[in-house]
Design an enzyme around this catalytic site. Structure first.
Site, short mmCIF file in Angstrom:
data_model
loop_
_atom_site.label_atom_id
_atom_site.label_comp_id
_atom_site.label_asym_id
_atom_site.label_seq_id
_atom_site.Cartn_x
_atom_site.Cartn_y
_atom_site.Cartn_z
N SER A 72 2.44 -2.87 -3.67
CA SER A 72 3.18 -2.12 -2.67
C SER A 72 4.68 -2.29 -2.69
O SER A 72 5.65 -1.41 -2.44
CB SER A 72 2.66 -2.46 -1.27
OG SER A 72 1.43 -2.13 -1.15
N HIS A 84 -4.96 -1.06 -4.76
CA HIS A 84 -6.00 -1.37 -3.72
C HIS A 84 -7.01 -0.30 -4.06
O HIS A 84 -8.28 -0.83 -3.49
CB HIS A 84 -5.04 -0.86 -2.40
CG HIS A 84 -3.87 -1.77 -1.97
ND1 HIS A 84 -2.69 -1.20 -1.79
CD2 HIS A 84 -3.88 -2.98 -1.95
CE1 HIS A 84 -1.98 -2.16 -1.55
NE2 HIS A 84 -2.53 -3.38 -1.55
N ARG A 121 -4.48 -10.05 -9.13
CA ARG A 121 -3.63 -9.41 -10.09
C ARG A 121 -3.19 -10.43 -11.42
O ARG A 121 -3.31 -10.04 -12.40
CB ARG A 121 -2.36 -8.81 -9.92
CG ARG A 121 -2.41 -7.34 -8.80
CD ARG A 121 -1.33 -6.92 -8.14
NE ARG A 121 -0.84 -8.24 -7.43
CZ ARG A 121 0.08 -7.97 -6.64
NH1 ARG A 121 0.83 -6.90 -6.51
NH2 ARG A 121 0.48 -8.96 -5.95
N LYS A 151 6.87 -8.92 10.97
CA LYS A 151 6.91 -8.35 9.52
C LYS A 151 7.67 -6.81 9.60
O LYS A 151 7.00 -6.04 10.20
CB LYS A 151 5.82 -8.44 8.68
CG LYS A 151 5.96 -8.18 7.24
CD LYS A 151 4.74 -8.53 6.50
CE LYS A 151 4.95 -8.14 4.97
NZ LYS A 151 3.81 -8.34 4.36
#
Length: 168
Positions: A127, A16, A89, A40
């Site tokens: 993450s 990030h 990515r 979430k």
């Protein structure tokens, strides 16, 4: 150009930060905005994420940290900014991010999404991988800033001592 880099940042990683630093060079002002999604389960609270992000980017003068709840297209409209930064990515990221870019454009015709490819050094990093390594006591110092590493250790020590409500 003013830009927004949205995400959950649970936790912020060097991947990030790579995108943030590179986007900050392209933008006059960059807002790193944390999505708050109450449905979430997050490891870190919104306040914790904001603190960790602010500490991780405090040396970047044109970067600020904010948060939002609800639709990104609405948040963008509220801020008056129209440029989104998204990190890629892998091909799988592109498929999802392209879909989201089209949806955001449909919801707000003024939104433009700029994709930035993560450096090879961080292309495998997420993450969720960092959380899993930390959960099992692994060394995450090469993946996250020191303050995040310390916070992860504290969070999982709390979990194992029974004083936190982390879902495992």
């Amino acid at each position: 150009m003013n830009a927004i880099y949205p995400g959950s940042f649970d936790p912020v990683t060097y991947g990030h930060i790579d995108i943030i630093k590179r986007a900050a060079k392209q933008a006059d002002n960059l807002t790193v905005s944390i999505l708050y999604n109450p449905s979430k389960d997050s490891l870190f609270s919104l306040e914790e994420k904001k603190y960790l992000l602010e500490e991780s980017v405090k040396d970047l003068d044109n970067v600020k940290v904010d948060s939002f709840q609800g639709l990104l297209s609405d948040y963008v409209k509220q801020t008056g900014c129209t440029t989104l930064i998204r990190g890629l990515r892998a091909v799988t990221d592109f498929e999802y991010e392209l879909q989201m870019a089209h949806v955001n454009k449909k919801l707000n015709k003024d939104i433009e999404t700029l994709f930035m490819v993560t450096s090879n050094k961080h292309s495998y990093l997420s993450s969720s991988i960092v959380r899993e390594i930390a959960m099992f006591g692994g060394d995450v110092s090469c993946f996250v800033p020191e303050i995040v590493e310390k916070s992860l250790k504290e969070k999982f020590e709390e979990a194992y001592n029974g004083s936190s409500k982390i879902n495992r």
